[in-house]
Design a protein around this motif. Structure first.
Motif, PDB file in Angstrom:
ATOM      1  N   LEU A  74     -11.612  98.763  24.852  1.00 48.00           N
ATOM      2  CA  LEU A  74     -11.473  99.319  26.200  1.00 48.00           C
ATOM      3  C   LEU A  74     -11.825  98.285  27.260  1.00 48.00           C
ATOM      4  O   LEU A  74     -11.130  98.151  28.283  1.00 48.00           O
ATOM      5  N   MET A  75     -12.893  97.534  27.016  1.00 48.81           N
ATOM      6  CA  MET A  75     -13.296  96.495  27.972  1.00 48.81           C
ATOM      7  C   MET A  75     -12.230  95.414  28.078  1.00 48.81           C
ATOM      8  O   MET A  75     -11.919  94.929  29.177  1.00 48.81           O
ATOM      9  N   ARG A  76     -11.627  95.051  26.932  1.00 45.18           N
ATOM     10  CA  ARG A  76     -10.575  94.037  26.969  1.00 45.18           C
ATOM     11  C   ARG A  76      -9.337  94.549  27.699  1.00 45.18           C
ATOM     12  O   ARG A  76      -8.728  93.824  28.476  1.00 45.18           O
ATOM     13  N   LEU A  77      -8.990  95.831  27.450  1.00 42.28           N
ATOM     14  CA  LEU A  77      -7.846  96.430  28.155  1.00 42.28           C
ATOM     15  C   LEU A  77      -8.091  96.484  29.660  1.00 42.28           C
ATOM     16  O   LEU A  77      -7.190  96.206  30.462  1.00 42.28           O
ATOM     17  N   ASP A  78      -9.314  96.844  30.033  1.00 44.22           N
ATOM     18  CA  ASP A  78      -9.666  96.907  31.452  1.00 44.22           C
ATOM     19  C   ASP A  78      -9.547  95.523  32.092  1.00 44.22           C
ATOM     20  O   ASP A  78      -9.031  95.386  33.213  1.00 44.22           O
ATOM     21  N   LYS A  79     -10.002  94.514  31.374  1.00 43.42           N
ATOM     22  CA  LYS A  79      -9.922  93.137  31.888  1.00 43.42           C
ATOM     23  C   LYS A  79      -8.470  92.690  32.010  1.00 43.42           C
ATOM     24  O   LYS A  79      -8.077  92.072  33.007  1.00 43.42           O
ATOM     25  N   GLU A  80      -7.663  93.029  30.988  1.00 44.04           N
ATOM     26  CA  GLU A  80      -6.241  92.672  31.023  1.00 44.04           C
ATOM     27  C   GLU A  80      -5.537  93.362  32.192  1.00 44.04           C
ATOM     28  O   GLU A  80      -4.696  92.757  32.872  1.00 44.04           O
ATOM     29  N   TYR A  81      -5.881  94.643  32.412  1.00 42.40           N
ATOM     30  CA  TYR A  81      -5.262  95.378  33.530  1.00 42.40           C
ATOM     31  C   TYR A  81      -5.650  94.758  34.866  1.00 42.40           C
ATOM     32  O   TYR A  81      -4.817  94.624  35.766  1.00 42.40           O
ATOM     33  N   GLU A  82      -6.917  94.374  34.981  1.00 43.65           N
ATOM     34  CA  GLU A  82      -7.392  93.740  36.214  1.00 43.65           C
ATOM     35  C   GLU A  82      -6.654  92.423  36.465  1.00 43.65           C
ATOM     36  O   GLU A  82      -6.207  92.143  37.584  1.00 43.65           O
ATOM     37  N   ASN A  83      -6.483  91.639  35.397  1.00 42.10           N
ATOM     38  CA  ASN A  83      -5.740  90.379  35.516  1.00 42.10           C
ATOM     39  C   ASN A  83      -4.285  90.633  35.886  1.00 42.10           C
ATOM     40  O   ASN A  83      -3.714  89.923  36.730  1.00 42.10           O
ATOM     41  N   HIS A  84      -3.694  91.656  35.260  1.00 45.50           N
ATOM     42  CA  HIS A  84      -2.290  92.004  35.558  1.00 45.50           C
ATOM     43  C   HIS A  84      -2.138  92.432  37.014  1.00 45.50           C
ATOM     44  O   HIS A  84      -1.181  92.038  37.695  1.00 45.50           O
ATOM     45  N   ARG A  85      -3.094  93.228  37.494  1.00 46.14           N
ATOM     46  CA  ARG A  85      -3.035  93.703  38.880  1.00 46.14           C
ATOM     47  C   ARG A  85      -3.160  92.532  39.859  1.00 46.14           C
ATOM     48  O   ARG A  85      -2.406  92.444  40.838  1.00 46.14           O
ATOM     49  N   ASN A  86      -4.078  91.638  39.579  1.00 46.22           N
ATOM     50  CA  ASN A  86      -4.241  90.454  40.443  1.00 46.22           C
ATOM     51  C   ASN A  86      -2.997  89.574  40.412  1.00 46.22           C
ATOM     52  O   ASN A  86      -2.562  89.065  41.450  1.00 46.22           O
ATOM     53  N   ARG A  87      -2.435  89.416  39.197  1.00 47.16           N
ATOM     54  CA  ARG A  87      -1.228  88.605  39.043  1.00 47.16           C
ATOM     55  C   ARG A  87      -0.060  89.231  39.807  1.00 47.16           C
ATOM     56  O   ARG A  87       0.691  88.534  40.496  1.00 47.16           O
ATOM     57  N   SER A  88       0.078  90.571  39.690  1.00 43.41           N
ATOM     58  CA  SER A  88       1.174  91.275  40.377  1.00 43.41           C
ATOM     59  C   SER A  88       1.038  91.149  41.895  1.00 43.41           C
ATOM     60  O   SER A  88       2.034  90.928  42.594  1.00 43.41           O
ATOM     61  N   ALA A  89      -0.202  91.307  42.392  1.00 45.45           N
ATOM     62  CA  ALA A  89      -0.428  91.192  43.836  1.00 45.45           C
ATOM     63  C   ALA A  89      -0.072  89.787  44.318  1.00 45.45           C
ATOM     64  O   ALA A  89       0.567  89.618  45.377  1.00 45.45           O
ATOM     65  N   LYS A  90      -0.451  88.779  43.518  1.00 46.74           N
ATOM     66  CA  LYS A  90      -0.143  87.397  43.888  1.00 46.74           C
ATOM     67  C   LYS A  90       1.364  87.152  43.859  1.00 46.74           C
ATOM     68  O   LYS A  90       1.915  86.490  44.753  1.00 46.74           O
ATOM     69  N   GLU A  91       2.044  87.700  42.835  1.00 41.31           N
ATOM     70  CA  GLU A  91       3.497  87.533  42.735  1.00 41.31           C
ATOM     71  C   GLU A  91       4.215  88.196  43.908  1.00 41.31           C
ATOM     72  O   GLU A  91       5.160  87.633  44.468  1.00 41.31           O
ATOM     73  N   LYS A  92       3.750  89.411  44.283  1.00 44.53           N
ATOM     74  CA  LYS A  92       4.352  90.103  45.430  1.00 44.53           C
ATOM     75  C   LYS A  92       4.180  89.285  46.703  1.00 44.53           C
ATOM     76  O   LYS A  92       5.095  89.175  47.526  1.00 44.53           O
ATOM     77  N   GLU A  93       2.995  88.722  46.860  1.00 41.06           N
ATOM     78  CA  GLU A  93       2.720  87.908  48.045  1.00 41.06           C
ATOM     79  C   GLU A  93       3.625  86.676  48.068  1.00 41.06           C
ATOM     80  O   GLU A  93       4.173  86.317  49.111  1.00 41.06           O
ATOM     81  N   GLU A  94       3.804  86.053  46.887  1.00 43.89           N
ATOM     82  CA  GLU A  94       4.661  84.879  46.804  1.00 43.89           C
ATOM     83  C   GLU A  94       6.124  85.245  47.087  1.00 43.89           C
ATOM     84  O   GLU A  94       6.837  84.496  47.764  1.00 43.89           O
ATOM     85  N   ILE A  95       6.569  86.401  46.570  1.00 43.32           N
ATOM     86  CA  ILE A  95       7.944  86.853  46.819  1.00 43.32           C
ATOM     87  C   ILE A  95       8.166  87.077  48.315  1.00 43.32           C
ATOM     88  O   ILE A  95       9.190  86.661  48.879  1.00 43.32           O
TER      89      ILE A  95
END
Length: 201
Positions: A74-95
């Motif tokens: 669960l902790m690893r999934l939470d960390k992966e989701y947090e990384n995915h969310r940060n990555r998505s926000a950064k990608e949206k900003e770059e787009i």
């Protein structure tokens, strides 16, 4: 006669004593057997509870390991989701940034032409020609970005037009756009700005 009675009495006493001894031995034997059965029963109960508690301890240990594994997952999934969310926000900003840059690249040449027109020396007609060329350049740039002017030829459409005046005039058709006060623009189906129009009938 007395001796016979004495012998008989002695024999009887001997028999009684033997019976008593036998009975006591039997009772002791029964007691020993009962005690050994009770001891055996106690030992069996102890073994039963030992086995039971050992199994429960093993099950508890197994469950603890499973809980720990699930917590770690669960902790690893939470960390992966947090990384995915940060990555998505950064990608949206770059787009968004890339889209803005692409738009500005198309508009900048029109700014250059307007600056040349302002600094140009000449008569009114040459100045007008320069402004018209700049306007055409800007419209071409917008067309490359997929932006087009909203048409009014098919009559009033509340989805893309904003009626700010209404008149009754039999020389015009129903819902006909008589005048455009401010042109509207759209990119594909998305309206960038509604056309401000005068509508008849």
């Amino acid at each position: 006669m007395k001796e016979e009675m004495k012998d008989s009495s002695c024999a009887e006493e001997s028999i009684n004593e033997e019976c008593t001894n036998n009975c006591e031995e039997n009772i002791e034997s029964d007691n020993v057997e009962n005690n050994s059965e009770e001891e055996s029963k106690v030992i069996n109960e102890e073994d039963y509870y030992k086995v039971k508690y050992t199994k429960e301890a093993e099950n508890s240990k197994k469950l603890s390991k499973e809980v720990e594994a699930l917590r770690d997952k669960l902790m690893r999934l939470d960390k992966e989701y947090e990384n995915h969310r940060n990555r998505s926000a950064k990608e949206k900003e770059e787009i968004y940034d890339n889209a803005v840059v692409d738009t500005l690249k198309e508009i900048v040449p029109a700014i250059d032409n307007l600056e040349r027109a302002v600094s140009a020396v000449g008569d009114e007609s040459s100045l007008r020609t320069g402004v018209e060329m700049t306007l055409k350049s800007l419209l071409d740039s917008l067309a490359k970005l997929g932006v087009e002017e909203i048409s009014t030829e098919e009559g009033f459409d509340p989805n893309v037009h904003q009626a700010i005046m209404h008149i009754q005039d039999d020389s015009f058709g129903e819902n006909e756009v008589v005048e455009v006060f401010q042109k509207g623009y759209k990119k594909e189906s998305k309206v960038l700005r509604y056309s401000m129009v005068k509508v008849a009938n």
